[in-house]
Enzyme design. Structure first.
Site, PDB file in Angstrom:
ATOM      1  N   GLY A 172       0.891  -1.104   0.172  1.00  0.00           N
ATOM      2  CA  GLY A 172      -0.070  -0.344   0.204  1.00  0.00           C
ATOM      3  C   GLY A 172       0.889   1.254  -0.270  1.00  0.00           C
ATOM      4  O   GLY A 172       2.255   1.287   0.310  1.00  0.00           O
ATOM      5  N   CYS A 173       0.496   2.049  -0.524  1.00  0.00           N
ATOM      6  CA  CYS A 173       1.463   3.444  -0.668  1.00  0.00           C
ATOM      7  C   CYS A 173       1.410   4.496   1.205  1.00  0.00           C
ATOM      8  O   CYS A 173       2.948   4.534   1.131  1.00  0.00           O
ATOM      9  CB  CYS A 173       0.396   4.956  -0.959  1.00  0.00           C
ATOM     10  SG  CYS A 173      -1.523   4.911  -0.632  1.00  0.00           S
ATOM     11  N   TYR A 174       0.714   4.778   2.234  1.00  0.00           N
ATOM     12  CA  TYR A 174       0.878   4.266   3.640  1.00  0.00           C
ATOM     13  C   TYR A 174       2.663   3.419   3.996  1.00  0.00           C
ATOM     14  O   TYR A 174       3.295   4.190   4.386  1.00  0.00           O
ATOM     15  CB  TYR A 174       0.035   4.703   3.779  1.00  0.00           C
ATOM     16  CG  TYR A 174      -1.103   5.599   3.648  1.00  0.00           C
ATOM     17  CD1 TYR A 174      -0.911   7.473   4.210  1.00  0.00           C
ATOM     18  CD2 TYR A 174      -2.422   5.869   3.645  1.00  0.00           C
ATOM     19  CE1 TYR A 174      -1.410   7.705   3.642  1.00  0.00           C
ATOM     20  CE2 TYR A 174      -3.358   6.465   3.518  1.00  0.00           C
ATOM     21  CZ  TYR A 174      -3.022   7.803   3.935  1.00  0.00           C
ATOM     22  OH  TYR A 174      -3.611   9.342   3.492  1.00  0.00           O
ATOM     23  N   THR A 207       4.006   1.490   1.803  1.00  0.00           N
ATOM     24  CA  THR A 207       5.254   1.867   1.344  1.00  0.00           C
ATOM     25  C   THR A 207       6.601   3.362   2.051  1.00  0.00           C
ATOM     26  O   THR A 207       7.704   3.320   2.296  1.00  0.00           O
ATOM     27  CB  THR A 207       4.971   2.445   0.220  1.00  0.00           C
ATOM     28  OG1 THR A 207       4.156   1.314  -0.323  1.00  0.00           O
ATOM     29  CG2 THR A 207       6.384   2.343  -0.420  1.00  0.00           C
TER      30      THR A 207
END
Lengths: 335, 335, 335, 335
Positions: free
Chosen positions: A145-147, A149
């Site tokens: 997921g972006c967060y 990462t």
């Protein structure tokens, strides 16, 4: 040439992925699918997109590819992953379906029974810098997921050292494309512009168990996290400001040495100089993660920035593909 | 005190109207309605809204008011107007239902038969500065569209003089709140931010017949218009840049004298000095219309700016109410 | 490999140019200069810039290059162009110094005597699509202004046909990077955000004589222009909405055929389909020019969009370089 | 009527203050000064400002007023305060000059010797809700900084209870108007838009000693703070997300009861319901402070939002004036 397919091309991550693949010198895009826009060009969906004709997923010649990227909603994604693997095609899944290793945790957070629990053990959690040794042999990669990462890359060196005792406080700020392209009041221009909204504060966001699971892999002293996402009036970009209490034997110099040692040779991870803090401007439109370090009063403040659509999604997916197929990780990625 | 009601309070114009009415020293808001949010406070719909409890329109005590404001979609509005008038209540309609005087033109542009054609003749087209003499006796006021307000106030002095021969070119730029609060791809933050989109170019926008109708009332030389609206990445504000070819006996000084004479005493119309051009910053959060004048090569360039939600909608509606009830037009309005 | 240098790298066009050159497969960036930041990396000036060390212009090894790009203020640029040409190095000048062919016109609009009038005749006005035949032999290329690029590419086919009689009305909308990086009140965030400002209306902007000069080269019926630039709250992008009155023997189909014929094979010029209008989203971050066509009431409305920093500056400069050195024009440019 | 003057009217707080005062039913603006724009109207400085003629500060008839507001840079402000007090005029100072009670601390953080240390003891730190009992007798009020207002109002109830032991972590996000109107690269539109920048992280920002000083007044357990300001791409608004570790005898219900008890009758402080978080949209263009409360894992997450120009500066200044002159605090302020 790596023969690739994209399933679900009409979201923001799909668009970004296709842009990268079309310009990738060692990949050949065999197809891109869309249920709702089959028969149209991607350029009809996004004005500046490459002129790639979208096909119905039922018609996708899966077997002509070596790897497919899945840009589908959770739960839908796992089913397609099974089909692809059965057809002998490797899978990079950009959904959340294979990020959590425990089917019950998945069910708790995503509200549905996991469609393919037998694959959870095998899936590689694809933070490329961390798992690149496992990628050449991987059949199934769960793209982070972006967060997570932004947070996990920032914390990895310290977690490996078991240097963090206390609760980790993560205050994240994300641009709006992370919320997807489907129109909602939350993403209406007039509601977002000039505004700033915290949401799902504390222990409510689905990326929390993902972060805590991985942190526990790396550190015996499994730390709980407090996670506060904020929606920012910007189209893209993600910054996490992270607060960790370190043991007193750490000073900023020692922290900095650790990060330079761990990340000094990484093409995409930029450890910033003393006094510098990470901003969206360090990373947007690139596959970079920029990390700033400030230690004061025993608290280390990390600022970790990524482009949520690139390093936080499609760029990292391509980086994973590169590693899976044994080519230089930086090929085809904006540095 | 003027007893007032608002029908349809949960859109951007409804919110702005209620803010104005709640602070209006000579108006008393008896009720505000919403079908979908009845029972809730307006503050639950918009975080900074006044704490006004919304009621179901069926429960609205219409007869306790002297005037109701209708903030409803077209076609729905006319039906409620009939009910109010039958109950002896005056009506200020912010929809398009009573702006066009001809039922066939209405049907052509709005796609439905007019629900109350018998009222079209009576409705006063409420550009306050132009029709204020008719307002004290008016039962039904059609509040003008946002684009027409900016364009018609700018052109009125010249049209009255029959000074315009050629096609009038109107290049308008509007903030996003003009497109309403219902989520659509067109108003998705990521689609709007950093973008700029012309739409409905030429003779396609519903405000075109409204502008041409009124222009023909004012000038024997009824001029056709070319109308180009553009969507701007801003929450509010509307600027029309208007190009008209004038007869050679006009110079900028003469034009400026005309405008000063017509608008010199208007509280809300600001004719700018030579060399100045109107911007959103001149008018946003006020009930002003700012007009700039530049004449070159025989072409007069007018810049006319309003806040689309205030002078272009709710502010002008309150100004109309003030005039209808014989109080100073500026009462309760930001100058 | 083409050996290239960049003089003046710390503005927005300099940054964009260096990004393109660093990734260009057939160019080798020998140096980039900056007076104020010599000795620092470009990455210290812009957080995500390539890590290119800036050198003092006095130290620039001009003779090691085949071509230099000048990103300097007007008047400064011409002097450096003379030095480069004297050293046998070709020049692509992104300033305004060689765009106007007449030294007196230059002096009138730029307020200084032209520093090198003897070169004006030789300079090629570098709208690549128009002058590509002249580029292989060119020593000095004047890269067009951003507004003129959008306007002239849109009008070229009609001007070539002498199809335009009347005054051409150009209503342009530009993002803020066109105003440069030097802090001014006009570009202060709080002044721009939520605002929209017309400026230099009519016949006041320096790009007007540039556009009229070139239009007169192409059409015997030299048309005067009315030019209205507007500052838009967006970092980049430029859209010109252009109004021209056509002879009655033109209909939209005939216009469309003309444009398809002229531009059908151009990689970077996208003539949009009927009903489509150009937006920033069609072109930003690419070297494209998107052109929309709508004919109504005898008036053709053209919408012409470019990224002001790419096709409007650095991208077109690289396209010119490609043509000058006989390589495919599209190499190294985002399509 | 309270006779008032404004010294230094051409910044964003000056503009906001004059807007409030001009519409204040019990205040009479006698003068507004500007060194650089004396003789001009404020409407020439800001397009939508009231038409107030600016005078040179040397000409200001100080003695005709009962109170003056100082909107000057630090160090300049203290000198004028002395003059005003000597003339028998009360002072509300919006600069930082009288916020810190210790002259050495002032010198350390502001880099200059304090111009009037003899007044530090007397100055009332004007968080209106906290010090309203002292205001009727106050001669000199130090209007709090924007960040401290959001943080201190949020923490006051807990500090009064000595409920906080550990370091307080304050992660604040501010719109750009807080950085002033003087053009700088940091506030250039192109640098800010689409970006998000942490700055002065840890213990570097001048508002830190201000917050710690006041916290120590309220709680015996003086807690250190970690303060991380972030610049947000929005013109106005300020949100502080605050993390405090509470003793285990606190649960969210008990916290909520405390806040309801302390702030239940405050007109401008909105304690939000369970699950709600404060956003800019709760407070912008009002004098409100909205506070959200979430307790998880022993950590209380407070979200505290204000409009930095109103409750964070000019609105609170007017609220202080109201209290100083014994009129209702809400008069003339947007609720």
């Amino acid at each position: 040439m790596i023969e690739v397919g994209v399933i679900g091309a009409t979201g923001y991550t799909g668009l970004e992925l296709i842009r990268l693949l079309v310009n990738h010198p060692q990949a050949n895009l065999r197809f891109a699918t869309s249920k709702s826009r089959a028969g149209e060009s991607l350029a009809a969906v996004f004005p500046a997109a490459p002129d790639v004709t979208l096909i119905d997923p039922e018609q996708a010649p899966m077997k002509d590819t070596q790897v497919v990227f899945l840009c589908l909603p959770h739960a839908e994604s796992a089913d397609v992953a099974v089909q692809a693997l059965d057809a002998g095609v490797r899978v990079i899944d950009l959904s959340a379906d294979f990020r959590l290793r425990d089917a019950k945790t998945y069910q708790k957070w995503y509200g549905v029974e996991h469609p393919a629990p037998e694959l959870l053990e095998e899936a590689v959690y694809g933070l490329t810098e961390v798992v690149r040794a496992d990628l050449p042999a991987a059949r199934l990669v769960a793209n982070p997921g972006c967060y997570p990462t932004s947070v996990l890359l920032a914390l990895k060196p310290l977690l490996d050292q078991d240097a963090i005792n206390d609760t980790i406080i993560v205050d994240s700020k994300s641009g709006v494309s992370g919320a997807g392209r489907k129109p909602k009041l939350m993403t209406h221009y007039v509601e977002v512009e000039g505004n700033l909204s915290p949401y799902s504060l504390g222990r409510l966001h689905r990326h929390l168990p993902e972060m805590e699971q991985v942190a526990a892999w790396w550190s015996k002293k499994a730390s709980a996290m407090i996670f506060s996402p904020h929606l920012i009036p910007a189209p893209r970009g993600l910054l996490s400001t992270i607060y960790v209490r370190l043991d007193s034997n750490w000073d900023e110099k020692k922290v900095r040495q650790l990060y330079d040692q761990v990340y000094g040779n990484e093409a995409f991870i930029h450890v910033l100089s003393q006094g510098e803090t990470a901003t969206y401007a360090h990373v947007n439109y690139t596959n970079r993660c920029a990390i700033g370090l400030t230690l004061t009063e025993g608290v280390l403040i990390l600022t970790s920035a990524i482009d949520n659509l690139i390093k936080g999604a499609s760029g990292q997916a391509v980086q994973n593909m590169n590693a899976m197929f044994g080519i230089d990780e930086t090929v085809g990625l904006p540095q």
